[in-house]
Design an enzyme around this catalytic site. Structure first.
Site, PDB file in Angstrom:
ATOM      1  N   GLY A  53       0.804  -1.039   0.027  1.00 32.53           N
ATOM      2  CA  GLY A  53       0.023  -0.102   0.213  1.00 32.53           C
ATOM      3  C   GLY A  53       0.906   1.182  -0.015  1.00 32.53           C
ATOM      4  N   GLU A  54       0.772   2.016   0.915  1.00 32.94           N
ATOM      5  CA  GLU A  54       1.564   3.174   1.033  1.00 32.94           C
ATOM      6  C   GLU A  54       1.880   3.580   2.660  1.00 32.94           C
ATOM      7  OE1 GLU A  54       2.460   5.374  -1.611  1.00 32.94           O
ATOM      8  OE2 GLU A  54       3.408   6.173   0.426  1.00 32.94           O
ATOM      9  N   SER A  55       3.160   3.537   2.572  1.00 27.14           N
ATOM     10  CA  SER A  55       3.618   3.334   4.101  1.00 27.14           C
ATOM     11  C   SER A  55       3.549   4.731   4.673  1.00 27.14           C
ATOM     12  CB  SER A  55       4.968   2.958   4.044  1.00 27.14           C
ATOM     13  OG  SER A  55       5.926   3.617   3.159  1.00 27.14           O
ATOM     14  N   CYS A  84       6.216  -5.521   0.703  1.00 27.55           N
ATOM     15  CA  CYS A  84       6.104  -4.152   0.075  1.00 27.55           C
ATOM     16  C   CYS A  84       5.984  -2.961   1.024  1.00 27.55           C
ATOM     17  CB  CYS A  84       5.367  -3.863  -1.249  1.00 27.55           C
ATOM     18  SG  CYS A  84       6.146  -2.671  -2.310  1.00 27.55           S
ATOM     19  N   ARG A 142       6.863  -0.057  -6.795  1.00 29.30           N
ATOM     20  CA  ARG A 142       7.484   1.034  -6.092  1.00 29.30           C
ATOM     21  C   ARG A 142       8.162   0.570  -4.760  1.00 29.30           C
ATOM     22  NH1 ARG A 142       4.597   5.259  -3.987  1.00 29.30           N
ATOM     23  NH2 ARG A 142       2.760   3.881  -3.788  1.00 29.30           N
ATOM     24  N   HIS A 177       5.368  -8.285  -4.450  1.00 31.68           N
ATOM     25  CA  HIS A 177       4.026  -8.931  -4.122  1.00 31.68           C
ATOM     26  C   HIS A 177       4.154 -10.270  -4.805  1.00 31.68           C
ATOM     27  CE1 HIS A 177       2.315  -5.168  -2.964  1.00 31.68           C
ATOM     28  NE2 HIS A 177       3.080  -4.581  -3.661  1.00 31.68           N
ATOM     29  N   GLU A 179       1.038 -12.146  -4.114  1.00 30.56           N
ATOM     30  CA  GLU A 179      -0.374 -12.203  -3.917  1.00 30.56           C
ATOM     31  C   GLU A 179      -1.138 -11.741  -5.062  1.00 30.56           C
ATOM     32  OE1 GLU A 179       1.340 -10.162  -2.207  1.00 30.56           O
ATOM     33  OE2 GLU A 179       0.301  -8.271  -2.348  1.00 30.56           O
TER      34      GLU A 179
HETATM   35  N1  GLN Z   1       6.392   2.527  -2.286  1.00 31.21           N
HETATM   36  C1  GLN Z   1       5.126   2.341  -1.249  1.00 31.21           C
HETATM   37  C2  GLN Z   1       5.488   2.885   0.004  1.00 31.21           C
HETATM   38  O1  GLN Z   1       6.218   3.700   0.258  1.00 31.21           O
HETATM   39  C3  GLN Z   1       4.898   0.730  -1.131  1.00 31.21           C
HETATM   40  C4  GLN Z   1       4.437   0.352  -2.428  1.00 31.21           C
HETATM   41  C5  GLN Z   1       3.831  -1.157  -2.436  1.00 31.21           C
HETATM   42  O2  GLN Z   1       3.220  -1.368  -1.455  1.00 31.21           O
HETATM   43  N2  GLN Z   1       3.609  -1.628  -3.616  1.00 31.21           N
HETATM   44  O3  GLN Z   1       4.555   2.566   0.916  1.00 31.21           O
END
Ligand code: GLN
Length: 198
Positions: A53-55, A84, A142, A177, A179
């Site tokens: 997701g997005e950290s 990720c 990413r 990933h 999944e």
């Molecule tokens: N780059 C994203 C982040 O900083 C992570 C990307 C992903 O989970 N596919 O959280």
């Protein structure tokens, strides 16, 4: 081969991101699962998956929902797998001041180390699972790049000489990933080797 675990409950942190894919993989393996959005639900589970997701957003939501303290405690000793963004959240150090990681595994990571969304790629990664080499379908989106591996952390797979799948006693992290590509191998590995034996 199916995951053999009986009577275990795996939680998937469902504040944001790619949690549904993990839930559906657990379902396909006949593992009971639950979406986790509150700290008090962590006591009901035997292991936790922190999805991609997005950290930065995850960091904010963890604090907004007052989950940080309980999550840090859980991730310090209970089985946990981060993919990720989940890997970023479990690391000790992250090169971005808007991410507040949970310090579950002694790693430093570079957020977006494999480049921006347009540089996403799919590949196959060879991993050491249970002493056997396994080929995993791996999507890098990413993805974080590991910049330091602490003592006590094992590298289970590398991509172009950079570690991408690592583990410690209770913690599994993958910068990619599986999944998304219907590859159940890592989910099965997490359940069998981390959750079931805990
Ligand atoms: N780059 C994203 C982040 O900083 C992570 C990307 C992903 O989970 N596919 O959280």
């Amino acid at each position: 081969m199916k995951a053999t675990a009986k009577n275990i409950m795996v939680g998937v942190l469902a504040l944001q991101g790619d949690f549904e894919r993990h839930l559906s993989q657990l379902e396909r393996l006949n593992i009971s699962s639950v979406e986790i959005r509150r700290a008090d639900r962590l006591k009901d589970i035997d292991g936790l998956i922190i999805p991609g997701g997005e950290s930065t957003t995850m960091s904010n939501l963890i604090d907004r929902f007052e989950m940080r303290e309980t999550l840090v405690d859980f991730c310090a000793s209970m089985p946990v797998w981060g993919t990720c963004a989940g890997m970023i959240m479990l690391a000790r150090e992250v090169d971005h001041n808007m991410v507040r990681p949970l310090n579950a595994i002694d790693l430093s990571v570079k957020r977006n180390g494999y480049g921006r969304q347009v540089y996403s790629f799919f590949t196959e990664v060879t991993a050491q699972l249970n002493g056997n080499a396994a080929s995993l379908k791996a999507s890098f989106i990413r993805a974080p790049m590991v910049s330091r591996v602490g003592p006590g952390v094992a590298v289970l797979a590398a991509y172009k000489d950079s570690p991408v799948l690592l583990s410690s006693r209770n913690c599994l992290v993958s910068s990619f990933h599986t999944e998304l590509d219907d590859d159940l191998a890592l989910t099965r590995f997490f359940v069998d080797k981390f959750v079931s034996k805990a």
